[in-house]
Write an enzyme that holds these catalytic residues in place. Sequence first.
Site, mmCIF file in Angstrom:
data_model
loop_
_atom_site.group_PDB
_atom_site.id
_atom_site.type_symbol
_atom_site.label_atom_id
_atom_site.label_comp_id
_atom_site.label_asym_id
_atom_site.label_seq_id
_atom_site.Cartn_x
_atom_site.Cartn_y
_atom_site.Cartn_z
ATOM 1 N N ASN A 101 0.831 -1.196 0.000
ATOM 2 C CA ASN A 101 0.000 0.000 0.000
ATOM 3 C C ASN A 101 0.874 1.258 0.000
ATOM 4 O O ASN A 101 2.041 1.212 -0.391
ATOM 5 C CB ASN A 101 -0.994 -0.013 1.159
ATOM 6 C CG ASN A 101 -2.347 0.542 0.752
ATOM 7 O OD1 ASN A 101 -2.440 1.629 0.195
ATOM 8 N ND2 ASN A 101 -3.402 -0.193 1.036
ATOM 9 N N ARG A 102 0.320 2.375 0.455
ATOM 10 C CA ARG A 102 0.955 3.673 0.233
ATOM 11 C C ARG A 102 1.616 4.242 1.481
ATOM 12 O O ARG A 102 1.139 4.047 2.596
ATOM 13 C CB ARG A 102 -0.079 4.667 -0.303
ATOM 14 C CG ARG A 102 -0.608 4.280 -1.678
ATOM 15 C CD ARG A 102 -1.763 5.177 -2.122
ATOM 16 N NE ARG A 102 -2.149 4.846 -3.490
ATOM 17 C CZ ARG A 102 -3.037 3.896 -3.812
ATOM 18 N NH1 ARG A 102 -3.635 3.201 -2.853
ATOM 19 N NH2 ARG A 102 -3.315 3.658 -5.082
ATOM 20 N N HIS A 127 3.491 0.047 -2.689
ATOM 21 C CA HIS A 127 3.845 -1.370 -2.805
ATOM 22 C C HIS A 127 5.347 -1.629 -2.869
ATOM 23 O O HIS A 127 5.813 -2.486 -3.624
ATOM 24 C CB HIS A 127 3.162 -1.975 -4.022
ATOM 25 C CG HIS A 127 1.669 -2.081 -3.900
ATOM 26 N ND1 HIS A 127 1.017 -2.135 -2.691
ATOM 27 C CD2 HIS A 127 0.693 -2.133 -4.862
ATOM 28 C CE1 HIS A 127 -0.281 -2.234 -2.904
ATOM 29 N NE2 HIS A 127 -0.509 -2.233 -4.205
ATOM 30 N N HIS A 201 -1.207 -9.854 -3.746
ATOM 31 C CA HIS A 201 -2.023 -8.961 -4.578
ATOM 32 C C HIS A 201 -2.702 -9.725 -5.717
ATOM 33 O O HIS A 201 -2.742 -9.254 -6.850
ATOM 34 C CB HIS A 201 -1.164 -7.834 -5.140
ATOM 35 C CG HIS A 201 -1.934 -6.580 -5.444
ATOM 36 N ND1 HIS A 201 -2.995 -6.550 -6.313
ATOM 37 C CD2 HIS A 201 -1.778 -5.312 -4.990
ATOM 38 C CE1 HIS A 201 -3.456 -5.314 -6.400
ATOM 39 N NE2 HIS A 201 -2.740 -4.543 -5.596
ATOM 40 N N SER A 202 -3.239 -10.894 -5.429
ATOM 41 C CA SER A 202 -3.983 -11.616 -6.450
ATOM 42 C C SER A 202 -5.278 -10.880 -6.778
ATOM 43 O O SER A 202 -5.951 -10.354 -5.889
ATOM 44 C CB SER A 202 -4.304 -13.039 -5.982
ATOM 45 O OG SER A 202 -3.134 -13.826 -5.940
ATOM 46 N N ASP A 275 -11.127 1.453 -3.366
ATOM 47 C CA ASP A 275 -9.682 1.273 -3.235
ATOM 48 C C ASP A 275 -9.314 1.782 -1.855
ATOM 49 O O ASP A 275 -8.562 2.744 -1.701
ATOM 50 C CB ASP A 275 -8.933 2.041 -4.329
ATOM 51 C CG ASP A 275 -7.442 1.694 -4.375
ATOM 52 O OD1 ASP A 275 -7.028 0.775 -3.640
ATOM 53 O OD2 ASP A 275 -6.696 2.351 -5.127
ATOM 54 N N GLN A 313 -7.377 -4.230 2.418
ATOM 55 C CA GLN A 313 -7.595 -3.347 1.285
ATOM 56 C C GLN A 313 -8.495 -4.066 0.288
ATOM 57 O O GLN A 313 -8.173 -5.155 -0.191
ATOM 58 C CB GLN A 313 -6.267 -2.976 0.614
ATOM 59 C CG GLN A 313 -6.382 -1.902 -0.452
ATOM 60 C CD GLN A 313 -6.404 -0.495 0.122
ATOM 61 O OE1 GLN A 313 -6.211 -0.303 1.333
ATOM 62 N NE2 GLN A 313 -6.620 0.491 -0.728
ATOM 63 N N GLU A 341 -6.631 -7.595 0.092
ATOM 64 C CA GLU A 341 -5.252 -7.594 0.553
ATOM 65 C C GLU A 341 -5.174 -7.396 2.072
ATOM 66 O O GLU A 341 -5.232 -6.271 2.559
ATOM 67 C CB GLU A 341 -4.470 -6.481 -0.142
ATOM 68 C CG GLU A 341 -4.579 -6.499 -1.665
ATOM 69 C CD GLU A 341 -4.270 -5.152 -2.280
ATOM 70 O OE1 GLU A 341 -3.158 -4.630 -2.046
ATOM 71 O OE2 GLU A 341 -5.143 -4.599 -2.975
#
Length: 384
Positions: A101-102, A127, A201-202, A275, A313, A341
């Site tokens: 993530n960020r 990521h 992250h599938s 998101d 997420q 996620e």
Amino acid sequence: MRGVGAVALGACAAIPAVAQASEPVRTVFGTLPDGRTVEEVTLTNGKGVTARVISWGALLRTLEVPDRAGKPADIVLGYKDLASYLDKPNYFGASIGRYANRIRAGRFTLDGQTYTLATNDGPNALHGGTAGLDKRLWTITEVKGGATPSVTLRYVSPDGEEGYPGTLTVTATYALDAANTLTVTYQATTDKPTIVNLTNHSFFNLAGEGSGRSILDNILTIPAERYTPVDATLIPTGEHVPVAGTPFDFRTPTVIGARIRDGRDIQIVRGRGYDHNWVVTDKPTAEPHLMARVEDPASGRVLEVASNQPGVQFYTGNFIDATVVGKSGLVYRQSDALAIEPELFPDTPNQPAFGSARLDPGATYRNVITYRFSTSSAHRTHEK
């Protein structure tokens, strides 16, 4: 709201056995431009579920799961060749880190020292940076057969890689059991204080990645009373806001597309849909707990995701823009898949109220993610 573990999962039927059990198969998937070999390991559980994992990005390339009639389909987005993963990776199936993530402005402070990371998502780090764990060649260290076939991969991220402090040793283990559960276990250790947040992250399309169907008619449950709203750059504002009365309330089974375009909510506008991170627990737990449940009414496939992490997420593929062709030859578009996620909350290193992402020498970071598959026995009515 009931406790997380008490969320109703609905009536489901076991997936019928449609395949023979087999030992893991290890093959060559491709060769990198520098000559290094990328391998693939195929895991089959004898109940019709097959997973293929490649050593580039320790990623899940395919996941075949039967529908309610016993017909298998590959339900994760991805490519049929290595060149496509190198050209347009899109995080399909990848192991994400060092920080999933960020992180705001690509900066954080640890023990009084400020670290600067690569910014690859507007002003922010996303990521793990421009060459995170998803863009590294991992080493396959162990392949096991038996009742629960598995593969373990390892990557050593050197001190300073992508700006992160400490040499981080990471392992990812994929294990497929006879109960149709794929477990992905991430562990990490360090030689100096650092931060870490790993996830998978599938992108899932339970109708099949080659079905041409969107995920908007899928039915979602997230057992969370709060979520983390974001600013215009998708960085959390620092609040944990109640989901009640918002498009983010999935405490009861709800059709994903019912509110995904509700422009009256600025959060939907900023995310171009969903998101965002949901607060399932306030901190990591000793054992995995339910993070989300997804049901595809057409195929009957049901996915339940659990983890020991506090946040999840949920992303509806809003930035997938029809510029790539997937394994089955279809062009991938917005809402063709969803990602779930489990992780720490975004920007935790800059948000003290969110807890801590710190990892010290002698400690072990651990994220255990389970993907449990079943089928629904019949169509049911859900909130719209």
